[in-house]
Each structure stands twice: as C-alpha cells, then as structure tokens.
Design a protein around this motif. Structure first.
Motif, PDB file in Angstrom:
ATOM      1  N   ARG A  60     -18.575  25.693  15.241  1.00 45.32           N
ATOM      2  CA  ARG A  60     -19.872  24.875  15.121  1.00 45.32           C
ATOM      3  C   ARG A  60     -20.124  24.763  16.559  1.00 45.32           C
ATOM      4  O   ARG A  60     -19.540  24.726  17.723  1.00 45.32           O
ATOM      5  CB  ARG A  60     -19.657  23.201  14.721  1.00 45.32           C
ATOM      6  CG  ARG A  60     -20.764  22.374  15.394  1.00 45.32           C
ATOM      7  CD  ARG A  60     -20.720  21.019  14.541  1.00 45.32           C
ATOM      8  NE  ARG A  60     -21.093  21.173  13.354  1.00 45.32           N
ATOM      9  CZ  ARG A  60     -21.195  20.127  12.322  1.00 45.32           C
ATOM     10  NH1 ARG A  60     -21.206  18.870  13.012  1.00 45.32           N
ATOM     11  NH2 ARG A  60     -21.271  20.199  11.234  1.00 45.32           N
ATOM     12  N   HIS A 100     -26.538  25.967   8.686  1.00 43.67           N
ATOM     13  CA  HIS A 100     -25.219  25.057   8.276  1.00 43.67           C
ATOM     14  C   HIS A 100     -24.876  25.508   6.841  1.00 43.67           C
ATOM     15  O   HIS A 100     -25.258  24.862   6.016  1.00 43.67           O
ATOM     16  CB  HIS A 100     -25.614  23.639   8.211  1.00 43.67           C
ATOM     17  CG  HIS A 100     -24.579  22.820   8.440  1.00 43.67           C
ATOM     18  ND1 HIS A 100     -23.045  23.159   7.979  1.00 43.67           N
ATOM     19  CD2 HIS A 100     -24.239  21.560   8.687  1.00 43.67           C
ATOM     20  CE1 HIS A 100     -22.228  22.367   8.189  1.00 43.67           C
ATOM     21  NE2 HIS A 100     -22.929  21.228   8.535  1.00 43.67           N
ATOM     22  N   ARG A 117     -30.717  22.425  10.755  1.00 45.58           N
ATOM     23  CA  ARG A 117     -30.066  23.418  10.292  1.00 45.58           C
ATOM     24  C   ARG A 117     -29.785  23.349   8.789  1.00 45.58           C
ATOM     25  O   ARG A 117     -29.929  24.122   8.011  1.00 45.58           O
ATOM     26  CB  ARG A 117     -28.781  23.689  10.865  1.00 45.58           C
ATOM     27  CG  ARG A 117     -27.686  22.568  11.178  1.00 45.58           C
ATOM     28  CD  ARG A 117     -26.789  22.731  12.256  1.00 45.58           C
ATOM     29  NE  ARG A 117     -25.841  21.388  12.194  1.00 45.58           N
ATOM     30  CZ  ARG A 117     -25.163  21.521  13.585  1.00 45.58           C
ATOM     31  NH1 ARG A 117     -25.483  22.299  14.570  1.00 45.58           N
ATOM     32  NH2 ARG A 117     -24.470  20.512  13.764  1.00 45.58           N
ATOM     33  N   VAL A 118     -29.595  21.853   8.451  1.00 47.34           N
ATOM     34  CA  VAL A 118     -29.544  21.830   7.027  1.00 47.34           C
ATOM     35  C   VAL A 118     -30.699  22.030   6.371  1.00 47.34           C
ATOM     36  O   VAL A 118     -30.697  22.742   5.282  1.00 47.34           O
ATOM     37  CB  VAL A 118     -29.226  20.053   6.957  1.00 47.34           C
ATOM     38  CG1 VAL A 118     -29.200  19.640   5.343  1.00 47.34           C
ATOM     39  CG2 VAL A 118     -27.812  19.836   7.675  1.00 47.34           C
ATOM     40  N   ARG A 168     -31.421  13.046   9.191  1.00 45.95           N
ATOM     41  CA  ARG A 168     -31.403  12.154  10.448  1.00 45.95           C
ATOM     42  C   ARG A 168     -32.348  12.617  11.397  1.00 45.95           C
ATOM     43  O   ARG A 168     -32.567  14.047  11.634  1.00 45.95           O
ATOM     44  CB  ARG A 168     -30.036  12.162  11.063  1.00 45.95           C
ATOM     45  CG  ARG A 168     -29.762  11.718  12.379  1.00 45.95           C
ATOM     46  CD  ARG A 168     -28.382  11.679  12.521  1.00 45.95           C
ATOM     47  NE  ARG A 168     -27.836  13.099  12.995  1.00 45.95           N
ATOM     48  CZ  ARG A 168     -27.785  13.877  14.319  1.00 45.95           C
ATOM     49  NH1 ARG A 168     -28.128  13.161  15.027  1.00 45.95           N
ATOM     50  NH2 ARG A 168     -27.349  14.822  14.254  1.00 45.95           N
ATOM     51  N   GLN A 171     -32.574  14.469  14.819  1.00 46.09           N
ATOM     52  CA  GLN A 171     -31.646  14.978  15.748  1.00 46.09           C
ATOM     53  C   GLN A 171     -32.036  14.731  17.128  1.00 46.09           C
ATOM     54  O   GLN A 171     -32.596  15.870  17.794  1.00 46.09           O
ATOM     55  CB  GLN A 171     -31.850  16.430  15.334  1.00 46.09           C
ATOM     56  CG  GLN A 171     -31.786  16.834  13.905  1.00 46.09           C
ATOM     57  CD  GLN A 171     -30.131  16.925  13.334  1.00 46.09           C
ATOM     58  OE1 GLN A 171     -29.536  17.691  13.790  1.00 46.09           O
ATOM     59  NE2 GLN A 171     -29.997  16.038  12.309  1.00 46.09           N
ATOM     60  N   PRO A 185     -27.235  14.469   4.686  1.00 43.32           N
ATOM     61  CA  PRO A 185     -25.967  15.227   4.805  1.00 43.32           C
ATOM     62  C   PRO A 185     -25.299  14.353   5.814  1.00 43.32           C
ATOM     63  O   PRO A 185     -23.892  14.917   5.980  1.00 43.32           O
ATOM     64  CB  PRO A 185     -26.563  16.382   5.669  1.00 43.32           C
ATOM     65  CG  PRO A 185     -27.962  15.827   5.894  1.00 43.32           C
ATOM     66  CD  PRO A 185     -28.329  14.975   4.907  1.00 43.32           C
ATOM     67  N   GLY A 186     -25.714  13.138   6.245  1.00 45.22           N
ATOM     68  CA  GLY A 186     -24.894  12.349   7.036  1.00 45.22           C
ATOM     69  C   GLY A 186     -24.746  13.002   8.265  1.00 45.22           C
ATOM     70  O   GLY A 186     -24.897  14.372   8.687  1.00 45.22           O
ATOM     71  N   PRO A 187     -24.587  12.449   9.642  1.00 45.36           N
ATOM     72  CA  PRO A 187     -24.475  10.938   9.684  1.00 45.36           C
ATOM     73  C   PRO A 187     -26.124  10.336   9.474  1.00 45.36           C
ATOM     74  O   PRO A 187     -26.749  10.751   9.878  1.00 45.36           O
ATOM     75  CB  PRO A 187     -23.928  10.524  11.000  1.00 45.36           C
ATOM     76  CG  PRO A 187     -24.300  11.873  11.988  1.00 45.36           C
ATOM     77  CD  PRO A 187     -24.294  12.941  10.818  1.00 45.36           C
TER      78      PRO A 187
END
Ligand code: ASP
Length: 302
Positions: A104, A132, A165-166, A219, A221, A259-261
């Motif tokens: 990562r 990701h 990226r998610v 979230r 970023q 995806p969290g957090p």
C-alpha cells in the motif's frame, strides 16, 4: 508470474476466478475444511507505507490461514527514515526473495513500479486514488452473497469519488460484471475523468439513490485534499449524509456498504451504519479474509 495491480486490466474470466475462489474459501472457513498448508513454506511480505486497519490485518489472517509465513514491514521504523530511497528499499527487500509482496502506498502507481523491480507476485493493497483491487473483490463477493449476482443491479457509489481508489476499482469491476453504476456526489467530488465511460453522475442523494439495490458510501479522503478545500463535516452531512430519510429512495431491500473507516455523522448516519437490516459493513470486513485467501492462493500456488 501474475500480479494483482488493479481491476481495470483483468478479464471478466479472471475476475470470476477470484470471486469463485473467494466464495469457496467463504464456505471453507464456515465448515473448517480447507488445505491449511496450501502456502506452507511461502513467505509473504506486507509493505504498508500508508495506515491500514482492515486490509493489513485481513491479509495476515488470509496468509496464516493458508499456512504462509507473514512478515509485516513497517515504514515508520525502516531505513526510509535514514533517507534511503524508495527504489533502494524495494531492491533491498527484494534481495531477500519474498514469495509475494503486498503493498500500500500513497503514490499513484507505486505498486506497478514495485512489480517492475521484483521477481515475485505483487498485490496492490491500495495506491493513492488509483486502485484497491482486493476491496472491490470483497465488495463484489458481499453483494453476490446478498443478491445472487451482479448482473443488472443498480449500484450508487456516493461521496468523495474523486479521491477514492475504492470507487475506481468498484466501477471497473461492477461494470465489467454487468451492474449499472452511478456516482453520487457534490460537483467538487466529481472525477475529472470517469473510470468507465458513461457512468451517470448525480449531485443529489435523493436522485442518485433512487431505485438502487446497493448504496455504497465513501469517506472524505482528507489526507489527499488541500486543507482549504475540505468541506465542513456538518454541512456535508446535511446535504450528502446517508440517512434513513434518504435511504427511502432506494429499493426496499437495498443494502448499505462502506469500505471503512467510516466517519459517523459525515458521510453516513450512525443509526443507518448500525442497522443490520441495511448495513453490510461487518460482512465486508469478514469477506476480506476469504477474498485475500483467494488472491494469495491463485497468485502463489502457480
Ligand atoms: N480503506 C479504504 C482505502 O484504503 C477506504 C478509505 O480509506 O476511505 O482506500
């Protein structure tokens, strides 16, 4: 030798291979029966240059469940702090001949550069806002467990799309597999270029969520944004937070994913996140293990 650097370049059949094997390991973990020595004598090195809770831990669970040895390298206590260059660090670690590297990094494309330098499979565990891939695979597994298939589903990906990226990996994977993706965000989070041509973009939650089978929240970023451009949390929640009121626009059996957090009271209301009728966040976390077992198995048992 095969790497997993992103979803974009994978064929539909390869995505299916990963998902089928992840499904196999989901069931195996429930029955307690699988080859626990599948990766015996393999050493997997995890290199996390950015923080992680779920991803690094579930890669460790996955490797250990298959009998691999896991070495977790820590950027903060490494010689990077003694000014060693990134490439020299990678070459040094490569000289120890790991059987696979999980990386990562905050730089866009860093895992691609690492794959060019190493002669073992490299697995991208998230690079900048690019990809990701294992998150998208575990998300797809979670949706399929619930809905049976991805084909024809309406999936709203909501929030900070432009730094995520998610969002990218999910857009590649879900559209390859026949789902209808939409992005829902304020205009300042609209990506300059859509990862997949023709993804509809909505700037209100009510319109964007309408008739969706899956509502995925993201979230903000903040670590990838200039301080002055970060929206106020309360104002953002008022316009874009996922609340029960807004969820009424989705299909009655819609599921909520993250995806969290997560940041409660910013992109999602705490009561929605905690409601087992809608929320599949715990399932997503649990699915990280069989999904990463599948990836390690398919890449390392060759
Ligand atoms: N955990 C995810 C990632 O690493 C999502 C996030 O950090 O917001 O991209």
């Amino acid at each position: 030798m095969e790497h997993l650097l992103g979803i974009k370049e994978l064929s539909v059949n390869r995505v299916k291979d990963f998902l089928d094997r992840a499904d196999y390991y989901t069931k195996a973990l429930q029955s307690g029966k699988w080859d626990k020595e599948k990766l015996k004598n393999k050493v997997v090195l995890t290199l996390f240059f950015e923080n992680s809770t779920r991803t690094v831990t579930s890669f460790n669970f996955a490797g250990l469940r298959l009998g691999a040895e896991m070495i977790n390298w820590n950027a903060e206590v490494s010689s990077l702090s003694k000014n060693e260059s990134f490439n020299d660090t990678i070459d040094t670690l490569g000289a120890m001949k790991p059987d696979a590297v999980v990386i990562r990094h905050k730089e866009y494309g860093a895992p691609i550069k690492v794959a060019e330098r190493l002669d073992c499979p490299v697995i991208n565990a998230g690079d900048s806002w690019r990809e990701h891939p294992t998150q998208a695979l575990l998300d797809a597994l979670t949706i399929m467990q619930e809905k049976g298939s991805l084909e024809g589903l309406n999936v709203a990906i909501c929030g900070d799309i432009s730094h995520s990226r998610v969002a990218n990996s999910n857009a590649y994977l879900l559209s390859k597999m026949g789902a209808n993706i939409r992005f829902v965000a304020p205009s300042f989070f609209k990506p300059e270029e859509m990862p997949v041509e023709g993804i509809p973009f909505y700037d209100t939650m009510e319109e964007g969520i309408k008739d969706c089978d899956v509502v995925m929240t993201l979230r903000i970023q903040k670590e990838r944004m200039q301080q002055s451009k970060i929206p106020d949390d309360n104002a953002y929640f008022k316009d874009y937070g996922l609340t029960y009121e807004r969820l009424k626009y989705a299909k009655p059996d819609a599921i909520v994913m993250h995806p969290g957090p997560m940041n409660r009271g910013v992109e999602i209301a705490g009561d929605v996140a905690d409601d087992p009728k809608y929320s599949r966040m715990t399932a997503q976390v649990a699915n990280g293990i069989p999904t990463r077992m599948a990836v390690l198995d398919l890449l390392l048992s060759k």
